[in-house]
Design a protein around this motif. Structure first.
Motif, PDB file in Angstrom:
ATOM      1  N   ASP A  26       0.838  -1.202   0.000  1.00 59.54           N
ATOM      2  CA  ASP A  26       0.000   0.000   0.000  1.00 59.54           C
ATOM      3  C   ASP A  26       0.876   1.256   0.000  1.00 59.54           C
ATOM      4  OD1 ASP A  26      -2.631   1.378   0.285  1.00 59.54           O
ATOM      5  OD2 ASP A  26      -1.768   1.987   2.206  1.00 59.54           O
ATOM      6  N   LEU A  27       1.916   1.251   0.813  1.00 63.36           N
ATOM      7  CA  LEU A  27       2.847   2.375   0.862  1.00 63.36           C
ATOM      8  C   LEU A  27       3.499   2.597  -0.506  1.00 63.36           C
ATOM      9  CD1 LEU A  27       4.582   4.513   2.394  1.00 63.36           C
ATOM     10  CD2 LEU A  27       6.160   2.625   2.912  1.00 63.36           C
ATOM     11  N   VAL A  28       3.928   1.527  -1.143  1.00 63.68           N
ATOM     12  CA  VAL A  28       4.578   1.621  -2.453  1.00 63.68           C
ATOM     13  C   VAL A  28       3.610   2.199  -3.484  1.00 63.68           C
ATOM     14  CG1 VAL A  28       5.520   0.250  -4.359  1.00 63.68           C
ATOM     15  CG2 VAL A  28       6.267  -0.189  -2.013  1.00 63.68           C
ATOM     16  N   GLU A  29       2.392   1.701  -3.494  1.00 57.55           N
ATOM     17  CA  GLU A  29       1.401   2.179  -4.462  1.00 57.55           C
ATOM     18  C   GLU A  29       1.151   3.676  -4.300  1.00 57.55           C
ATOM     19  OE1 GLU A  29      -3.298   1.462  -5.148  1.00 57.55           O
ATOM     20  OE2 GLU A  29      -2.054  -0.341  -4.986  1.00 57.55           O
ATOM     21  N   ARG A  30       0.922   4.108  -3.089  1.00 54.95           N
ATOM     22  CA  ARG A  30       0.647   5.536  -2.841  1.00 54.95           C
ATOM     23  C   ARG A  30       1.865   6.404  -3.124  1.00 54.95           C
ATOM     24  NH1 ARG A  30      -2.747   6.035   2.670  1.00 54.95           N
ATOM     25  NH2 ARG A  30      -4.762   5.529   1.808  1.00 54.95           N
ATOM     26  N   SER A  31       3.031   5.924  -2.753  1.00 54.76           N
ATOM     27  CA  SER A  31       4.253   6.703  -2.957  1.00 54.76           C
ATOM     28  C   SER A  31       4.537   6.902  -4.444  1.00 54.76           C
ATOM     29  CB  SER A  31       5.445   6.014  -2.286  1.00 54.76           C
ATOM     30  OG  SER A  31       5.235   5.938  -0.892  1.00 54.76           O
ATOM     31  N   ASN A  32       4.300   5.885  -5.241  1.00 55.29           N
ATOM     32  CA  ASN A  32       4.531   5.989  -6.677  1.00 55.29           C
ATOM     33  C   ASN A  32       3.628   7.015  -7.352  1.00 55.29           C
ATOM     34  OD1 ASN A  32       6.705   4.339  -7.772  1.00 55.29           O
ATOM     35  ND2 ASN A  32       5.621   2.632  -6.834  1.00 55.29           N
ATOM     36  N   GLU A  33       2.545   7.397  -6.697  1.00 55.02           N
ATOM     37  CA  GLU A  33       1.642   8.418  -7.236  1.00 55.02           C
ATOM     38  C   GLU A  33       2.129   9.837  -6.963  1.00 55.02           C
ATOM     39  OE1 GLU A  33      -2.145   7.426  -5.525  1.00 55.02           O
ATOM     40  OE2 GLU A  33      -2.337   5.612  -6.746  1.00 55.02           O
ATOM     41  N   GLU A  34       3.120   9.997  -6.093  1.00 52.72           N
ATOM     42  CA  GLU A  34       3.620  11.329  -5.769  1.00 52.72           C
ATOM     43  C   GLU A  34       4.425  11.894  -6.943  1.00 52.72           C
ATOM     44  OE1 GLU A  34       5.342  11.915  -1.856  1.00 52.72           O
ATOM     45  OE2 GLU A  34       4.527   9.961  -1.269  1.00 52.72           O
ATOM     46  N   GLU A  35       4.267  13.180  -7.162  1.00 50.13           N
ATOM     47  CA  GLU A  35       4.903  13.840  -8.301  1.00 50.13           C
ATOM     48  C   GLU A  35       6.421  13.701  -8.306  1.00 50.13           C
ATOM     49  OE1 GLU A  35       5.489  18.298 -10.120  1.00 50.13           O
ATOM     50  OE2 GLU A  35       3.727  17.903  -8.892  1.00 50.13           O
ATOM     51  N   GLY A  36       7.056  13.828  -7.172  1.00 51.53           N
ATOM     52  CA  GLY A  36       8.515  13.796  -7.115  1.00 51.53           C
ATOM     53  C   GLY A  36       9.122  12.408  -7.039  1.00 51.53           C
ATOM     54  N   GLN A  61      15.656  16.333  -2.610  1.00 51.16           N
ATOM     55  CA  GLN A  61      15.501  16.200  -1.165  1.00 51.16           C
ATOM     56  C   GLN A  61      14.168  16.809  -0.724  1.00 51.16           C
ATOM     57  OE1 GLN A  61      17.633  14.596   1.134  1.00 51.16           O
ATOM     58  NE2 GLN A  61      15.810  14.859   2.417  1.00 51.16           N
ATOM     59  N   GLU A  62      13.763  17.882  -1.364  1.00 51.89           N
ATOM     60  CA  GLU A  62      12.489  18.523  -1.027  1.00 51.89           C
ATOM     61  C   GLU A  62      11.321  17.572  -1.278  1.00 51.89           C
ATOM     62  OE1 GLU A  62      14.890  20.007  -2.952  1.00 51.89           O
ATOM     63  OE2 GLU A  62      15.582  21.421  -1.411  1.00 51.89           O
ATOM     64  N   ASP A  63      11.383  16.834  -2.386  1.00 49.30           N
ATOM     65  CA  ASP A  63      10.319  15.865  -2.671  1.00 49.30           C
ATOM     66  C   ASP A  63      10.310  14.749  -1.632  1.00 49.30           C
ATOM     67  OD1 ASP A  63       9.214  17.038  -5.041  1.00 49.30           O
ATOM     68  OD2 ASP A  63      10.953  16.311  -6.158  1.00 49.30           O
ATOM     69  N   LEU A  64      11.492  14.286  -1.241  1.00 46.51           N
ATOM     70  CA  LEU A  64      11.572  13.257  -0.201  1.00 46.51           C
ATOM     71  C   LEU A  64      11.028  13.789   1.115  1.00 46.51           C
ATOM     72  CD1 LEU A  64      12.394  10.551   1.016  1.00 46.51           C
ATOM     73  CD2 LEU A  64      14.737  11.436   1.192  1.00 46.51           C
ATOM     74  N   ASP A  65      11.407  15.010   1.476  1.00 49.02           N
ATOM     75  CA  ASP A  65      10.912  15.606   2.724  1.00 49.02           C
ATOM     76  C   ASP A  65       9.390  15.692   2.718  1.00 49.02           C
ATOM     77  OD1 ASP A  65      13.531  15.899   3.578  1.00 49.02           O
ATOM     78  OD2 ASP A  65      13.642  18.032   3.061  1.00 49.02           O
ATOM     79  N   GLN A  69       6.204  13.453   5.119  1.00 51.45           N
ATOM     80  CA  GLN A  69       5.132  14.085   5.885  1.00 51.45           C
ATOM     81  C   GLN A  69       3.749  13.519   5.564  1.00 51.45           C
ATOM     82  OE1 GLN A  69       5.944  16.196   8.375  1.00 51.45           O
ATOM     83  NE2 GLN A  69       8.005  15.635   7.725  1.00 51.45           N
ATOM     84  N   LYS A  70       3.677  12.614   4.603  1.00 49.88           N
ATOM     85  CA  LYS A  70       2.382  12.056   4.195  1.00 49.88           C
ATOM     86  C   LYS A  70       1.813  11.163   5.301  1.00 49.88           C
ATOM     87  CE  LYS A  70       2.568  13.681  -0.039  1.00 49.88           C
ATOM     88  NZ  LYS A  70       1.729  14.742  -0.500  1.00 49.88           N
ATOM     89  N   PRO A  71       0.498  11.197   5.495  1.00 50.96           N
ATOM     90  CA  PRO A  71      -0.115  10.369   6.544  1.00 50.96           C
ATOM     91  C   PRO A  71       0.125   8.878   6.350  1.00 50.96           C
ATOM     92  CG  PRO A  71      -1.747  11.835   5.530  1.00 50.96           C
ATOM     93  CD  PRO A  71      -0.470  12.045   4.814  1.00 50.96           C
TER      94      PRO A  71
END
Length: 96
Positions: A26-36, A61-65, A69-71
């Motif tokens: 679930d974490l992988v799926e949601r993370s892959n949707e992030e723009e950065g 680094q800004e994208d990682l930061d 912070q994502k829930p």
């Protein structure tokens, strides 16, 4: 801006492997949707039973930061306490 890679290794209690896989998928799926996010994949080392590895690559680094912070990233904490037999090993890497 320079890309950032992250290697996160998890050692899982054998009886909790399916639960760990479900939560991390679930974490992988949601993370892959992030723009950065350039790459975010769950792997199982062939030579280390009971370990799972997430390999990540971020645009900056800004994208990682922002990702951290994502829930849904915070939701991994309680899951980790339940399913891991050791603290996760997280390595932040710069391209060379």
């Amino acid at each position: 801006m320079s890309q950032v890679a992250v290697l996160a290794t998890f050692t899982v209690h054998p009886e909790h492997e399916e639960e760990a896989l479900a939560g991390l998928r679930d974490l992988v799926e949601r993370s892959n949707e992030e723009e950065g996010c350039l790459h975010y994949a769950l792997q199982r080392p062939r030579d280390r039973p009971g370990e799972l590895v997430i390999i990540e690559r971020w645009r900056s680094q800004e994208d990682l930061d922002e990702h951290l912070q994502k829930p849904y990233v915070a939701e991994v904490g309680p899951l980790a306490e339940k399913v891991l037999s050791a603290p996760p090993e997280i390595r932040f890497c710069d391209p060379v």
